[in-house]
Design an enzyme around this catalytic site. Structure first.
Site, mmCIF file in Angstrom:
data_model
loop_
_atom_site.group_PDB
_atom_site.id
_atom_site.type_symbol
_atom_site.label_atom_id
_atom_site.label_comp_id
_atom_site.label_asym_id
_atom_site.label_seq_id
_atom_site.Cartn_x
_atom_site.Cartn_y
_atom_site.Cartn_z
ATOM 1 N N ASP A 190 0.862 -1.183 0.000
ATOM 2 C CA ASP A 190 0.000 0.000 0.000
ATOM 3 C C ASP A 190 0.895 1.227 0.000
ATOM 4 O O ASP A 190 2.102 1.135 0.261
ATOM 5 C CB ASP A 190 -0.951 0.011 1.185
ATOM 6 C CG ASP A 190 -2.306 0.641 0.826
ATOM 7 O OD1 ASP A 190 -2.310 1.782 0.333
ATOM 8 O OD2 ASP A 190 -3.352 -0.015 1.006
ATOM 9 N N ASN A 235 -4.984 -4.781 -7.204
ATOM 10 C CA ASN A 235 -6.175 -4.278 -6.527
ATOM 11 C C ASN A 235 -6.121 -2.779 -6.267
ATOM 12 O O ASN A 235 -7.150 -2.152 -6.060
ATOM 13 C CB ASN A 235 -6.367 -5.029 -5.207
ATOM 14 C CG ASN A 235 -7.546 -4.527 -4.421
ATOM 15 O OD1 ASN A 235 -8.692 -4.723 -4.811
ATOM 16 N ND2 ASN A 235 -7.268 -3.838 -3.321
ATOM 17 N N TYR A 264 -12.340 7.885 -13.945
ATOM 18 C CA TYR A 264 -12.321 6.566 -13.298
ATOM 19 C C TYR A 264 -12.915 5.502 -14.217
ATOM 20 O O TYR A 264 -12.358 4.407 -14.357
ATOM 21 C CB TYR A 264 -13.104 6.646 -11.995
ATOM 22 C CG TYR A 264 -13.067 5.381 -11.173
ATOM 23 C CD1 TYR A 264 -11.898 4.974 -10.547
ATOM 24 C CD2 TYR A 264 -14.213 4.611 -10.996
ATOM 25 C CE1 TYR A 264 -11.863 3.817 -9.776
ATOM 26 C CE2 TYR A 264 -14.190 3.459 -10.226
ATOM 27 C CZ TYR A 264 -13.014 3.076 -9.618
ATOM 28 O OH TYR A 264 -12.989 1.926 -8.860
#
Length: 289
Positions: free
Chosen positions: A47, A113, A184
């Protein structure tokens, strides 16, 4: 040592997976990590773990939260390596994949992800004519470029392990038009095309590439989106805004749980999907039926 599940569910025993965007408790990345650990995988969890002043509305997992996720997963018996990584930075991505191979001995699965954006989705809604170019560029970098970079640097290592799988997290936004989320939606539509292309390029290396498109899922990101709507339209609470969408658009009548997305992601990476490649599965409670 905690039980890692029944023997017939240990589909990932002896395998190593990298999962990006895995540092937020309650997120899809964390749920995928939990599912894989229960099925025997060892994990590298990535992350950003830092603030980005140019996108102050974006919420990223902190290093402390990522370490907490890793420690919980170690209780299953999994080896878990948490890594700070900016998946839009090629040098950091290359180092992330090298670390997986160096510390855990191999790389079998990549879960792309990480994603997000600002300006025109997924949280904010801005018409194209009013959209700042920097917001467009940032959204494409984090939601599309990241998948390209991670696949680029993971695939040679997966090939060295004898093959495996790449699973991309897409979005239901890629499958229909929604005013205000152009950046997006375009990025996630690009992920579908990238998935198809990679599936052809990597098939000779015994690497399958698939994607899944979550519908409304109760993650911190989705909760943030409806809190943003409530701030714009305070006549309804965030929960009331969400319930309106559920009632109008989702035949199953409820949002998804993160673990329901994880089950699809795990299936696509497992040998149960050994003849599935180049596909994008919509996991949306019937929204796009």
């Amino acid at each position: 040592m905690a039980d890692r599940g029944p023997a017939n569910a240990m589909r990932f025993k002896g395998r190593v997976a990298v999962i990006t965007g895995a540092g937020r408790i309650g997120g899809i990345g964390e749920a995928i990590a939990r599912r894989l650990a229960q099925e025997g995988a060892d994990l590298v969890l990535a992350d950003l773990c830092r603030d980005k002043p140019d996108v102050p509305r974006e919420k990223f997992g902190s290093w402390e939260e990522l370490e907490q996720v890793a420690e919980r997963l170690r209780e299953t018996g999994a080896r878990v390596v948490p890594v700070k990584a900016d998946v839009t930075d090629e040098a950091e991505v290359a180092a992330l994949m090298a670390r997986a191979e160096d510390e855990l001995g191999r790389l079998d699965c990549l879960f792309n992800n990480a994603g997000g954006g600002t300006g025109a989705g997924p949280v904010d809604q801005t018409p194209v004519a009013q959209l700042d170019r920097a917001d467009w560029d940032y959204t494409l970098r984090i939601s599309l470029d990241s998948a390209y970079l991670c696949a680029k640097h993971a695939s040679p290592r997966i090939a060295r392990a004898g093959g495996g799988a790449i699973v991309n997290t897409c979005s239901i936004s890629a499958h229909h038009g929604v005013a205000g989320i152009s950046a997006y939606a375009a990025a996630k539509y690009g992920v579908i095309a990238l998935t198809r292309t990679l599936s052809i390029e990597l098939a000779p290396l015994n690497i399958r590439v698939n994607a899944f498109s979550p519908g409304m899922t109760l993650t911190p990101y989705v909760k943030q989106r409806y809190e943003h709507l409530a701030a714009q339209d305070p006549s309804r609470t965030a929960e009331e805004h969400m319930n309106r969408v559920v009632a109008a658009r989702i035949p199953l009548g409820r949002p998804a749980r993160a673990e329901e997305m994880a089950s699809v992601a795990a299936f696509l990476a497992s040998d149960d999907a050994s003849y599935v490649t180049g596909q994008t599965i919509q996991v949306d409670g019937g929204m796009r039926v």
